[in-house]
Every structure is written in C-alpha cells, then in structure tokens.
Design a protein around this motif. Structure first.
Motif, PDB file in Angstrom:
ATOM      1  N   TYR A 240     -33.777  -8.635  41.109  1.00 15.57           N
ATOM      2  CA  TYR A 240     -32.605  -7.912  40.615  1.00 15.57           C
ATOM      3  C   TYR A 240     -32.909  -7.284  39.262  1.00 15.57           C
ATOM      4  CZ  TYR A 240     -27.744  -7.025  39.456  1.00 15.57           C
ATOM      5  OH  TYR A 240     -26.552  -6.441  39.115  1.00 15.57           O
TER       6      TYR A 240
ATOM      7  N   PRO B  31     -16.877 -15.494  41.290  1.00 19.11           N
ATOM      8  CA  PRO B  31     -17.023 -16.667  42.154  1.00 19.11           C
ATOM      9  C   PRO B  31     -18.357 -17.395  42.017  1.00 19.11           C
ATOM     10  CG  PRO B  31     -16.064 -14.851  43.369  1.00 19.11           C
ATOM     11  CD  PRO B  31     -16.455 -14.307  42.042  1.00 19.11           C
ATOM     12  N   PHE B  32     -19.433 -16.716  41.642  1.00 15.79           N
ATOM     13  CA  PHE B  32     -20.710 -17.447  41.627  1.00 15.79           C
ATOM     14  C   PHE B  32     -20.752 -18.502  40.524  1.00 15.79           C
ATOM     15  CE2 PHE B  32     -22.020 -13.703  39.089  1.00 15.79           C
ATOM     16  CZ  PHE B  32     -22.633 -14.305  38.019  1.00 15.79           C
TER      17      PHE B  32
ATOM     18  N   VAL C 157     -19.265 -26.005  41.699  1.00 16.11           N
ATOM     19  CA  VAL C 157     -19.124 -26.811  42.912  1.00 16.11           C
ATOM     20  C   VAL C 157     -20.441 -27.512  43.237  1.00 16.11           C
ATOM     21  CG1 VAL C 157     -18.803 -26.663  45.407  1.00 16.11           C
ATOM     22  CG2 VAL C 157     -17.225 -25.485  43.884  1.00 16.11           C
TER      23      VAL C 157
ATOM     24  N   GLN D 267     -18.584 -29.594  49.431  1.00 16.41           N
ATOM     25  CA  GLN D 267     -19.103 -28.275  49.122  1.00 16.41           C
ATOM     26  C   GLN D 267     -18.140 -27.198  49.597  1.00 16.41           C
ATOM     27  OE1 GLN D 267     -21.866 -26.983  47.476  1.00 16.41           O
ATOM     28  NE2 GLN D 267     -21.922 -29.064  46.654  1.00 16.41           N
ATOM     29  N   MET D 268     -18.465 -25.966  49.239  1.00 18.02           N
ATOM     30  CA  MET D 268     -17.529 -24.898  49.546  1.00 18.02           C
ATOM     31  C   MET D 268     -18.279 -23.686  50.078  1.00 18.02           C
ATOM     32  SD  MET D 268     -15.082 -23.074  46.842  1.00 18.02           S
ATOM     33  CE  MET D 268     -14.314 -21.526  47.181  1.00 18.02           C
ATOM     34  N   ILE D 269     -17.673 -23.033  51.056  1.00 18.85           N
ATOM     35  CA  ILE D 269     -18.177 -21.735  51.509  1.00 18.85           C
ATOM     36  C   ILE D 269     -17.193 -20.698  50.997  1.00 18.85           C
ATOM     37  CG2 ILE D 269     -18.706 -20.289  53.489  1.00 18.85           C
ATOM     38  CD1 ILE D 269     -19.275 -22.941  55.006  1.00 18.85           C
ATOM     39  N   PRO D 270     -17.659 -19.797  50.153  1.00 19.82           N
ATOM     40  CA  PRO D 270     -16.733 -18.907  49.469  1.00 19.82           C
ATOM     41  C   PRO D 270     -16.262 -17.758  50.347  1.00 19.82           C
ATOM     42  CG  PRO D 270     -18.952 -18.388  48.834  1.00 19.82           C
ATOM     43  CD  PRO D 270     -19.056 -19.541  49.780  1.00 19.82           C
TER      44      PRO D 270
ATOM     45  N   GLN E  59     -19.699 -11.524  45.809  1.00 19.36           N
ATOM     46  CA  GLN E  59     -19.462 -11.989  44.445  1.00 19.36           C
ATOM     47  C   GLN E  59     -19.927 -13.424  44.228  1.00 19.36           C
ATOM     48  OE1 GLN E  59     -17.603 -10.444  41.726  1.00 19.36           O
ATOM     49  NE2 GLN E  59     -18.121  -8.598  42.850  1.00 19.36           N
ATOM     50  N   SER E  60     -20.261 -14.111  45.316  1.00 15.43           N
ATOM     51  CA  SER E  60     -20.460 -15.553  45.178  1.00 15.43           C
ATOM     52  C   SER E  60     -21.916 -15.935  44.970  1.00 15.43           C
ATOM     53  CB  SER E  60     -19.911 -16.266  46.399  1.00 15.43           C
ATOM     54  OG  SER E  60     -20.542 -15.778  47.551  1.00 15.43           O
ATOM     55  N   LEU E  61     -22.819 -14.946  44.927  1.00 13.26           N
ATOM     56  CA  LEU E  61     -24.217 -15.253  44.661  1.00 13.26           C
ATOM     57  C   LEU E  61     -24.609 -14.624  43.329  1.00 13.26           C
ATOM     58  CD1 LEU E  61     -25.699 -14.438  48.189  1.00 13.26           C
ATOM     59  CD2 LEU E  61     -24.914 -16.642  47.337  1.00 13.26           C
ATOM     60  N   ASN E  62     -25.304 -15.403  42.521  1.00 11.04           N
ATOM     61  CA  ASN E  62     -25.770 -14.874  41.251  1.00 11.04           C
ATOM     62  C   ASN E  62     -26.824 -13.804  41.508  1.00 11.04           C
ATOM     63  OD1 ASN E  62     -26.883 -14.369  38.746  1.00 11.04           O
ATOM     64  ND2 ASN E  62     -26.814 -16.507  38.107  1.00 11.04           N
ATOM     65  N   PRO E  63     -26.584 -12.563  41.048  1.00  9.47           N
ATOM     66  CA  PRO E  63     -27.520 -11.483  41.368  1.00  9.47           C
ATOM     67  C   PRO E  63     -28.922 -11.705  40.811  1.00  9.47           C
ATOM     68  CG  PRO E  63     -25.885 -10.776  39.753  1.00  9.47           C
ATOM     69  CD  PRO E  63     -25.422 -12.088  40.288  1.00  9.47           C
ATOM     70  N   TYR E  64     -29.057 -12.565  39.813  1.00  6.45           N
ATOM     71  CA  TYR E  64     -30.376 -12.787  39.216  1.00  6.45           C
ATOM     72  C   TYR E  64     -31.183 -13.873  39.914  1.00  6.45           C
ATOM     73  CZ  TYR E  64     -29.198  -9.754  35.335  1.00  6.45           C
ATOM     74  OH  TYR E  64     -28.869  -8.671  34.578  1.00  6.45           O
ATOM     75  N   PHE E  65     -30.574 -14.553  40.883  1.00  8.07           N
ATOM     76  CA  PHE E  65     -31.270 -15.632  41.576  1.00  8.07           C
ATOM     77  C   PHE E  65     -31.850 -15.130  42.882  1.00  8.07           C
ATOM     78  CE2 PHE E  65     -29.783 -19.998  39.975  1.00  8.07           C
ATOM     79  CZ  PHE E  65     -29.719 -19.545  38.680  1.00  8.07           C
TER      80      PHE E  65
ATOM     81  N   TYR F 110     -33.482 -10.877  46.989  1.00  7.20           N
ATOM     82  CA  TYR F 110     -32.343 -11.039  46.086  1.00  7.20           C
ATOM     83  C   TYR F 110     -31.075 -10.600  46.807  1.00  7.20           C
ATOM     84  CZ  TYR F 110     -35.412 -12.253  42.342  1.00  7.20           C
ATOM     85  OH  TYR F 110     -36.311 -12.923  41.579  1.00  7.20           O
TER      86      TYR F 110
ATOM     87  N   HIS G 152     -28.851  -8.450  46.421  1.00  9.13           N
ATOM     88  CA  HIS G 152     -28.563  -7.034  46.635  1.00  9.13           C
ATOM     89  C   HIS G 152     -29.353  -6.450  47.792  1.00  9.13           C
ATOM     90  CE1 HIS G 152     -32.169  -6.660  44.012  1.00  9.13           C
ATOM     91  NE2 HIS G 152     -32.390  -5.569  44.717  1.00  9.13           N
TER      92      HIS G 152
ATOM     93  N   ARG H 212     -26.570 -22.737  51.250  1.00  9.69           N
ATOM     94  CA  ARG H 212     -26.410 -23.408  49.963  1.00  9.69           C
ATOM     95  C   ARG H 212     -25.396 -24.548  50.071  1.00  9.69           C
ATOM     96  NH1 ARG H 212     -26.527 -21.989  44.080  1.00  9.69           N
ATOM     97  NH2 ARG H 212     -24.702 -22.982  43.212  1.00  9.69           N
TER      98      ARG H 212
END
Lengths: 312, 287
Positions: free
Chosen positions: A15, A193-194, A200, B106-109, B114-120, B164, B166, B180
């Motif tokens: 990214y 949300p992330f 979580v 755990q949770m499934i969003p 929006q729920s994944l960090n773009p840098y990971f 990634y 994106h 996850r």
C-alpha cells in the motif's frame, strides 16, 4: 510454484508503494512541486559542495579563512567568485556552508516538532476526554506564544545559544499546529472499523497507536514537516540577523548580520543579495514542495487536469 | 419475553447471557440544560444464546443491533444490566482476563472496504491475532494462517500473503476478514451484516462459508442482519429488535410463520416475495 510467487512479488506493490507511485504521478504533474524540487536539488548540491572550498585552499574556509591580500569587502573576481566580506573571507564559501546549516536547522527542528506533535496529537485523540482537553489547551498556549520573542528573551537570559539549542527551542514552539492536524486525523481514524477489529483481536493500546494509527497519519505528518522546515529556517535566520545566532556557525542570517553590522548594507550588494535570496528561495522551495504534497494528499485540492490520474 | 425455547435449555448450554442491558448515548447541549441522555440505543435487552447455535438478530437501521454487538464485544460500555460470556462477566473484564475473552469471541465486520488496515499485507492481517496472543512460532503461525485462509476459501493461500487489501475484491476482502476471525479458533463469532456490502452471488458463497465454519468447528454465531431471508437461511433462532428493544424471540420458522409483534408482521410483509433459498433450483426448472 516457488518461482511463480517470486516473480509475483515484483508486480505486487505494498500500500505504501502504491501511495508513493500515485503521489509521484500527481507530483510530477504539478508545476509548483517540480519547481520546488528542482530548487531543493540545487540547494542540496550547494550543501554538498560546501565541503570542497576549504580543501582547495585554507583561505576559503568560511569562518577562519582570510585572503592574505584582501582585507576589505571586494566585489566578485576570479579568485572569489562572489567576492569577499570586509575581512577577506570568501562569500561563496560562506553561502555554501549556509545551505548546509539551513538544511540542518530546518530538517532537524522540523523533525523534532513533528515527532512531538504527532505523538501528542495521537495520544490526545486516542484517549480523549480530560487528557485531550488538557493537551489541546496546552497546545493552544504554546501556539499563541510569540516564539521569536520568547527565544530572544531566553538567549538574553542564558547568553549565546548554540545552534542545537536553537534547533530544539524552535521545535518546542512549533509542534502545536502539527498536533492539531494529527489529532483531527486520528479522531476520524479511530472511528474506522479496522481499529475496532484490532481491538476485537485483543491489540494493546500501544499496538493500535504504533501499528494501526501511526502509519495512517504519517503522510500528513510528513506534509506538515515541510511547512515546519520553512518556518524553522526563517526563525533561525531572524535570530541570527538580530545577533542571537550561534557565533560559531555560518548561517545565511548570520551573513546578513555581518553585512548590516559592518555597514555594507547599501555598499556591497554582492554581499547582501546572495544570503537574502537564498533564504527566500529555500523557504519558497520547501513551501512549494509542501503545497504540491498537500495536493497529492488532499484530493479536494486537485485540479481537473489531475482527475484522470486520480481515477486511474 | 422468554419463549419456551429459552426455558428448555439448561444454564450450562448457554454461552452468552445478556440481561437487561441498557446503553444510552449522551447528547450535549450547549445551553442551560447541560447534558442529558436521549432515548437509549439499547433498551433493557435480554437474550440468551446457546452453545453451537446460530442466533439471528433482526432489525431495521438504527434499531440498535450493531450497538448491542459492540457492547457484547466490549468495544463500548453499557450503562446498566449485565453480560455474561460463559463464566466471564464481560462488563468487569480487564487486563489478562479481557485478553483471554478476546481470544474466544471474534467478529466479522460489515464493511470489507473499511475493516482491513490498508498498510497491512494479507498475511500480516490474518496473522495479527496470533502475534497479539503470542500463539506459536513463525513456522506454526504460517501453518495456522494457511489453514484459516484455506478454510475461508482463499486458495492457494500463499498467493495472497504478500498482497494488500487494495488489490483484492470486496468478496476476497470479506474472506480475509473471516480468516482473521477464525484464526484464533474462537467459540463465538459475531457476524455484523457480513454480506450487506457484497453482491448476491458472493453473499451466497459467504453464507456457505459461514455454514461450513459453524458445522466444522462448532462455533456459536450471533448473526446480525436487516434481512429476514438471510436470517431464515442461516439461523435456528432469531430475535427481532426495534428501537433498542427486543420485541420478539423464538425459533426462526415460528417467528416468520406466526409473528406476534406488529413490527415483525410489518417486517415480514415488507420482504420481497422471492422463492426461498431452498427452492431456487426447482423454481428455475419450472420456468
């Protein structure tokens, strides 16, 4: 299989890499940004070249080198391309060294203020409530302080300040604006949300701050760093011009002070103009680069011309 | 309020107990009134979820279902009542006990964008819970991550490791989020409208995936949705939520077949009349 993933690796951009590539495309399209970068490259070369003159001849040393045959302000000649000051020191050599000092002061003090501002901004936004209020009121107090005046007073109190003290003082007065911007960024990031997903998963506060929030606010922090560099260079020049700079360094502000003090202000334009122009153009170039970066980071500032790149 | 379904279960089988939980958001007024609380987002909610079942929480937008999920996950504090997960009192969890609680639930969003960090990278994203809970060494983590990703339908897993978010489609991202969620082998998963941002064909694939996870690993699901058809497809029991209150709880077929509360009736009436999931094949054959 192994080779397939190996080759695949080169096509896949992280990214961060993607952001950089996109940013470079936009930046490349931006005339202001290009001019800024070109000017900066020139100043960077000046800073690098500053190491050469003293090696050519000791008389070119910016501080201690004195031309044995000249003991007055002399206009440009083949021996001294930009002339000499009133005691026969080479102006070009001083100018080159001044670029080095300007970079040193600008970048290091901007870096310190960015680190302080980013940390305080993130902490304030992340914990919110009382801490947020306290930190932000503190930031407001620092922000409204006339920094130049306070540093002048400090240098009167403590005698001559060294260049590093000046760097740190400038940094200590220039973080609040950064903290404010980073705080607002973090406030909106916190709702993404992330961040919830990290909580979580059981992530600690430190982990969330440094692994999840920090990388996302870093581009904005770097943008603000360019603006901090500009202001740090100006403050240092002003201090030096007023005679409160570090007497052991040759900065452009210091050169201006020498011109002024020795009464050559209107007699020796070859001495007055180079440092003056350099200060103006260097701050301008950082400012231009910052403006271009701002446009890259904030899609709303992009002009229609750039829209096709944003879409691509 | 308590249906016969609830009464049959012995307490040992109940994995999650939410009792009279209230959550109200403060509204600040810059007037002489000071701050006061508005009508609660979650109002005196009581639900019991049995181990191994899929429990549906159905309600319209703003009915408080996501807020309730956030309360159960301890992402927010509730004002009154109690939540018990197994023998843990969720409201009082702190430090190590909170961390062990996080391992189990755990949770499934909702929003895969929006729920994944773009840098990971994908590997970092899926492996992060393992790193946080210090599970396994590098080699073991690689294996656990691979299993989770294969289970979530990301195969071959190695192809995704260095990518990634994106670079993935919405459906793939949601699978990453699911991988996850299952990587810690939790006992309880809250799925907050996991398919609302996906198109129909991908939604069905995700449902199948959730089914597989539920069956194979005996995971209890709290499935949040506004879509009665989806709840009917996936859940054994549902609760209907409206304006922060649970207005009806019971077996899915019973509630859909014989709704009692007026809101449930309206909700069912508002469903588009499509063929049920099970009859898709037959219907198209008739045409």
């Amino acid at each position: 299989m192994q080779s397939k993933t190996e080759t695949g690796k080169h096509e896949r951009h992280s990214y961060r890499a993607k952001l950089l590539i996109d940013a470079w495309r936009l930046f490349h399209d931006n005339l202001i940004g290009r001019i800024g970068v070109c000017l900066l490259i020139v100043f960077g070369l000046m800073a690098l070249l500053s190491y050469i003159p003293p090696h050519v001849d000791p008389m070119y040393h910016p501080m201690t080198g004195v031309d044995p045959e000249i003991s007055y302000a002399s206009p440009p000649s083949t021996r001294h391309w930009l002339g000499t000051d009133n005691i026969g020191r080479d102006i070009l050599s001083q100018l080159l060294t001044g670029a080095r000092v300007a970079f040193l002061v600008g970048i290091s003090s901007a870096f310190i203020s960015i680190v302080i501002g980013t940390l305080i901004g993130i902490v304030a936004a992340y914990w919110g409530k009382m801490l947020d209020g306290l930190l932000m009121r503190f930031a407001d107090m620092v922000m409204v302080m006339p920094s130049l005046l306070v540093i002048l007073l400090l240098s009167v109190l403590f005698g001559q300040l060294s260049i590093w003290t000046i760097v740190i003082l400038i940094a200590l007065f220039r973080w609040p604006a950064v903290a404010r911007v980073i705080r607002s960024q973090t406030l909106s990031l916190k709702q993404r949300p992330f961040i919830d997903m990290a909580r979580v998963a059981g992530a600690s506060h430190l982990r969330i701050i440094f692994r999840h929030i920090l990388p996302n606010v870093l581009p904005m922090a770097l943008l603000y760093m360019t603006f901090r560099i500009t202001s740090a260079i100006i403050v240092e020049a002003a201090l030096s011009f007023l005679g409160f700079g570090d007497p052991n360094t040759v900065s452009w502000g210091m050169m201006l002070q020498w011109v002024w003090k020795t009464g050559h202000m209107f007699q020796a334009p070859y001495w007055l103009l180079p440092p003056g122009l350099c200060i103006s153009f260097m701050t301008l170039s950082f400012y231009m680069m910052g403006r271009a970066m701002e446009e890259v980071l904030d899609p709303r500032l992009r002009r229609v011309r750039n829209a096709k790149h944003a879409a691509a | 309020m308590i249906s016969d379904q609830d009464r049959i279960q012995s307490p040992a089988d109940i994995i999650l107990r939410v009792e009279n939980v209230v959550k109200a958001y403060e509204m600040r007024h810059f007037s002489f009134g000071g701050s006061h609380k508005t009508s609660p987002a979650v109002d005196n909610v009581t639900i019991r979820i049995n181990r191994g079942e899929a429990f549906g929480l159905v309600g319209g937008s703003g009915s408080g279902k996501t807020t309730l999920a956030r309360l159960i996950l301890k992402l927010e504090r509730f004002d009154a009542g109690a939540i018990h997960f197994e023998d843990l009192n969720v409201g009082k969890l702190k430090g190590p006990s909170l961390k062990s609680f996080r391992r189990k639930i755990q949770m499934i969003p909702q929003d895969p964008y929006q729920s994944l960090n773009p840098y990971f990278s994908i590997f970092e994203t899926v492996a992060e819970p393992l790193v946080i809970h210090r599970i396994g060494d590098d080699k073991a983590r690689r294996r656990i991550v691979e299993n989770a990703m294969v289970l979530s339908g990301l195969t071959p897993a190695a192809d995704y490791y260095d990518r990634y978010p994106h670079q993935l489609s919405g459906g793939q991202r949601q699978r990453v989020a699911i991988a996850r969620a299952v990587v810690l082998e939790p006992q309880f998963i809250i799925a907050d409208e996991p398919t609302s941002m996906l198109d129909a064909s991908i939604s069905i694939a995700v449902f199948k995936l959730l089914h597989t996870i539920k069956r194979r690993h005996n995971v209890t699901f709290l499935f949040i949705t506004h879509d009665l058809a989806a709840a009917r497809h996936f859940c054994e029991r549902i609760a209907v939520m409206h304006r922060g209150k649970i207005i009806e709880t019971g077996a899915t077929e019973k509630i859909i077949g014989n709704p009692q509360a007026p809101y449930t009736k309206a909700l069912i009436a508002a469903q588009p009349r499509f063929v049920s999931f099970r009859n898709i094949g037959k219907e198209s054959a008739k045409k």
